[in-house]
Design a protein around this motif. Structure first.
Motif, PDB file in Angstrom:
ATOM      1  N   PHE A 170     -34.326  10.630  39.453  1.00 42.62           N
ATOM      2  CA  PHE A 170     -34.834   9.469  38.722  1.00 42.62           C
ATOM      3  C   PHE A 170     -34.122   9.342  37.383  1.00 42.62           C
ATOM      4  CE2 PHE A 170     -37.943   7.848  35.512  1.00 42.62           C
ATOM      5  CZ  PHE A 170     -37.940   6.529  35.947  1.00 42.62           C
ATOM      6  N   GLY A 171     -33.654   8.142  37.106  1.00 47.79           N
ATOM      7  CA  GLY A 171     -33.027   7.848  35.818  1.00 47.79           C
ATOM      8  C   GLY A 171     -33.758   6.695  35.149  1.00 47.79           C
ATOM      9  N   GLY A 172     -34.516   6.983  34.122  1.00 44.67           N
ATOM     10  CA  GLY A 172     -35.263   5.953  33.414  1.00 44.67           C
ATOM     11  C   GLY A 172     -34.555   5.503  32.152  1.00 44.67           C
ATOM     12  N   TYR A 173     -35.265   4.743  31.337  1.00 43.41           N
ATOM     13  CA  TYR A 173     -34.714   4.260  30.076  1.00 43.41           C
ATOM     14  C   TYR A 173     -35.580   4.715  28.909  1.00 43.41           C
ATOM     15  CZ  TYR A 173     -31.394   1.287  32.514  1.00 43.41           C
ATOM     16  OH  TYR A 173     -30.357   0.829  33.295  1.00 43.41           O
ATOM     17  N   GLY A 178     -41.202  -3.412  21.931  1.00 42.97           N
ATOM     18  CA  GLY A 178     -40.784  -4.751  22.316  1.00 42.97           C
ATOM     19  C   GLY A 178     -40.973  -5.050  23.793  1.00 42.97           C
ATOM     20  N   LEU A 179     -41.088  -6.358  24.096  1.00 40.49           N
ATOM     21  CA  LEU A 179     -41.286  -6.808  25.474  1.00 40.49           C
ATOM     22  C   LEU A 179     -40.054  -6.562  26.333  1.00 40.49           C
ATOM     23  CD1 LEU A 179     -43.169 -10.191  24.869  1.00 40.49           C
ATOM     24  CD2 LEU A 179     -44.116  -8.028  25.713  1.00 40.49           C
ATOM     25  N   LEU A 180     -38.855  -6.693  25.740  1.00 38.96           N
ATOM     26  CA  LEU A 180     -37.640  -6.470  26.518  1.00 38.96           C
ATOM     27  C   LEU A 180     -37.589  -5.040  27.022  1.00 38.96           C
ATOM     28  CD1 LEU A 180     -34.876  -7.318  27.592  1.00 38.96           C
ATOM     29  CD2 LEU A 180     -33.900  -6.648  25.383  1.00 38.96           C
ATOM     30  N   ASN A 181     -37.909  -4.077  26.167  1.00 39.08           N
ATOM     31  CA  ASN A 181     -37.900  -2.684  26.580  1.00 39.08           C
ATOM     32  C   ASN A 181     -38.930  -2.439  27.679  1.00 39.08           C
ATOM     33  OD1 ASN A 181     -39.171   0.348  25.917  1.00 39.08           O
ATOM     34  ND2 ASN A 181     -36.931   0.241  25.901  1.00 39.08           N
ATOM     35  N   ASN A 182     -40.085  -3.102  27.563  1.00 40.24           N
ATOM     36  CA  ASN A 182     -41.108  -2.969  28.600  1.00 40.24           C
ATOM     37  C   ASN A 182     -40.600  -3.495  29.935  1.00 40.24           C
ATOM     38  OD1 ASN A 182     -43.779  -4.451  29.959  1.00 40.24           O
ATOM     39  ND2 ASN A 182     -44.193  -2.426  29.095  1.00 40.24           N
ATOM     40  N   LEU A 183     -39.892  -4.623  29.912  1.00 41.45           N
ATOM     41  CA  LEU A 183     -39.322  -5.191  31.130  1.00 41.45           C
ATOM     42  C   LEU A 183     -38.268  -4.267  31.731  1.00 41.45           C
ATOM     43  CD1 LEU A 183     -38.646  -7.406  33.193  1.00 41.45           C
ATOM     44  CD2 LEU A 183     -37.177  -8.471  31.442  1.00 41.45           C
ATOM     45  N   VAL A 184     -37.371  -3.753  30.891  1.00 39.48           N
ATOM     46  CA  VAL A 184     -36.298  -2.881  31.365  1.00 39.48           C
ATOM     47  C   VAL A 184     -36.879  -1.616  32.006  1.00 39.48           C
ATOM     48  CG1 VAL A 184     -34.381  -1.416  30.619  1.00 39.48           C
ATOM     49  CG2 VAL A 184     -34.598  -3.737  29.722  1.00 39.48           C
ATOM     50  N   ARG A 185     -37.857  -1.017  31.353  1.00 42.27           N
ATOM     51  CA  ARG A 185     -38.467   0.205  31.878  1.00 42.27           C
ATOM     52  C   ARG A 185     -39.269  -0.076  33.144  1.00 42.27           C
ATOM     53  NH1 ARG A 185     -42.280   1.943  28.551  1.00 42.27           N
ATOM     54  NH2 ARG A 185     -42.318   4.025  29.493  1.00 42.27           N
ATOM     55  N   TYR A 186     -39.951  -1.225  33.177  1.00 46.23           N
ATOM     56  CA  TYR A 186     -40.702  -1.599  34.379  1.00 46.23           C
ATOM     57  C   TYR A 186     -39.754  -1.802  35.554  1.00 46.23           C
ATOM     58  CZ  TYR A 186     -43.480  -4.283  37.684  1.00 46.23           C
ATOM     59  OH  TYR A 186     -44.096  -4.717  38.832  1.00 46.23           O
ATOM     60  N   ASP A 187     -38.649  -2.491  35.314  1.00 46.17           N
ATOM     61  CA  ASP A 187     -37.681  -2.759  36.381  1.00 46.17           C
ATOM     62  C   ASP A 187     -37.130  -1.450  36.950  1.00 46.17           C
ATOM     63  OD1 ASP A 187     -35.755  -4.547  37.881  1.00 46.17           O
ATOM     64  OD2 ASP A 187     -34.341  -3.379  36.680  1.00 46.17           O
ATOM     65  N   ALA A 188     -36.792  -0.491  36.073  1.00 50.44           N
ATOM     66  CA  ALA A 188     -36.300   0.807  36.533  1.00 50.44           C
ATOM     67  C   ALA A 188     -37.381   1.558  37.301  1.00 50.44           C
ATOM     68  CB  ALA A 188     -35.820   1.642  35.354  1.00 50.44           C
ATOM     69  N   PHE A 189     -38.622   1.477  36.839  1.00 52.31           N
ATOM     70  CA  PHE A 189     -39.756   2.115  37.498  1.00 52.31           C
ATOM     71  C   PHE A 189     -39.992   1.495  38.874  1.00 52.31           C
ATOM     72  CE2 PHE A 189     -44.600   2.242  37.727  1.00 52.31           C
ATOM     73  CZ  PHE A 189     -44.641   3.530  38.271  1.00 52.31           C
ATOM     74  N   PHE A 190     -39.968   0.163  38.942  1.00 53.36           N
ATOM     75  CA  PHE A 190     -40.164  -0.543  40.205  1.00 53.36           C
ATOM     76  C   PHE A 190     -39.061  -0.182  41.208  1.00 53.36           C
ATOM     77  CE2 PHE A 190     -39.270  -4.185  42.962  1.00 53.36           C
ATOM     78  CZ  PHE A 190     -40.509  -4.378  43.562  1.00 53.36           C
ATOM     79  N   THR A 191     -37.817  -0.170  40.728  1.00 47.97           N
ATOM     80  CA  THR A 191     -36.688   0.194  41.601  1.00 47.97           C
ATOM     81  C   THR A 191     -36.845   1.610  42.129  1.00 47.97           C
ATOM     82  OG1 THR A 191     -35.223  -1.282  40.358  1.00 47.97           O
ATOM     83  CG2 THR A 191     -34.176   0.405  41.730  1.00 47.97           C
TER      84      THR A 191
END
Length: 378
Positions: A170-173, A178-191
């Motif tokens: 697993f490689g997270g961020y 901020g909302l952008l960071n939440n989106l980026v981390r969510y996308d990596a989590f979802f993937t």
């Protein structure tokens, strides 16, 4: 009280919400549940075979200066680190030469810039694999920070199984405000929920180059990335797509085995990153493509049909009941998955992105049709 039979429109809506709900339930219980309840096997004997860590870097001088020493200080008895400096125009060579003086297990080579010949990351990866002295390879990126000094050791334990040829990590961020960071981390989590869940349910289809391991023999004996060398993306997921199976693939998700990357600084940067990643989806196997398309499609159909029934129809209680059941199961499984992947309370973001995230991915897919085969590794 007399109940009238539902009209044809109501019947179609009820069938639609029921079928889409069952599909969603199937994905949650078959693809997500194995990750949510996964327990990493404890090996009696510690795996200590020599490992080659490969990093492909392009204009990553600052990240190499920051993160490469952390990789070179891993708590592991025998390993080398190979950095392929791919036509960088910054001070990467100077940084690597400086670090090499303190860490003799570091080896690096530079691909000179050629204005007549354009190439992607796959050339750098191939050169790195060829240069590797060891049978076992561990891949990461220059902007990735290992979770700690036991990252290499924990990832390598996946090779303790005699049949293991591929290890998915697993490689997270990094977590920031901020909302952008939440989106980026969510996308990596979802993937991660997708590719790790699929692998644990017997259908591995991809890995991420931020934290991926496989044997050198598997790469060399099967022609490496030759089959998709004409594509500028897919050095990680397409290779796993071609070579991974239920018997030769292992998942390692201990917190100590994670990596953390620097998140995109803007929405446009994230969108460009997603375009590049999604550009390889059409080359997946038919069954995998169908499942990956069916999940968000059935989800949107379920959510929109539910909203319609609640607002305009007498079957609002049915829709609300199905929403509550699905959301409860989803939150339970996602909470456990977030705990396994050390993502804290990120799973609550599903309340926002469950309906929004597919549309953002669709935006990236539509953009890909206009930009196909125009990506460059920057």
């Amino acid at each position: 009280m007399i109940f009238s039979a539902p009209s044809l429109t109501e019947t179609i809506l009820l069938i639609t919400i029921g079928v889409s709900w069952l599909i969603q339930l199937w994905f949650l219980l078959v693809r997500v549940r194995p990750l949510a309840f996964f327990k990493q096997a404890q090996t009696r004997s510690s795996f200590q075979e020599p490992v080659s860590v490969i990093i492909c870097a392009k204009n990553e001088a600052e990240n190499l200066k920051k993160f490469l020493p952390l990789i070179l200080r891993q708590n592991y008895p025998a390993f080398e680190v190979i950095v392929v400096n791919d036509s960088s125009e910054d001070d990467s060579d100077l940084v690597l030469a400086s670090i090499k003086q303190k860490h003799p297990q570091l080896y690096y080579t530079t691909i000179p810039k050629d204005r007549k010949f354009s190439h992607g990351k796959k050339l750098a990866l191939t050169l790195g694999v060829k240069a590797a002295k060891n049978k076992y390879l561990l891949l990461t990126d220059a902007d990735c920070q290992p979770a700690g000094e036991d990252w290499l050791k924990e990832m390598a334990q996946g090779f303790a199984g005699n049949q293991t040829e591929i290890i998915l990590g697993f490689g997270g961020y990094e977590k920031r405000r901020g909302l952008l960071n939440n989106l980026v981390r969510y996308d990596a989590f979802f993937t991660a929920i997708q590719y790790l869940g699929f692998a644990l349910s017997g259908k591995p289809y991809m890995g991420v180059g931020r934290n991926l391991s496989y044997t050198k023999a598997l790469f060399v004996n099967n022609g490496g990335v030759k089959k998709h060398a004409h594509l500028l993306s897919g050095d990680d997921d397409l290779f796993v797509q071609e070579r991974a199976n239920q018997q030769n693939t292992t998942v390692v998700i201990k917190a100590a085995a994670h990596t953390h990357s620097i998140p995109p600084a803007s929405f446009q940067e994230w969108l460009q990153q997603k375009r590049r990643h999604l550009s390889t989806n059409r080359h997946y196997k038919t069954g995998v493509k169908s499942e990956l398309a069916l999940e968000p499609l059935s989800r949107q159909i379920f959510l929109f049909t539910s909203a319609y029934l609640i607002i305009f129809n007498t079957f609002a209680l049915v829709a609300i009941g199905l929403i509550v059941i699905r959301l409860s199961i989803q939150l339970i499984l996602w909470r456990r998955a977030a705990k396994e992947l050390n993502q804290g309370s990120l799973y609550w973001s599903v309340l926002i992105y469950d309906w929004l995230h597919p549309w953002l991915l669709l935006l990236a897919q539509i953009s890909n049709r206009k930009r196909r085969n125009k990506y460059r590794w920057k």
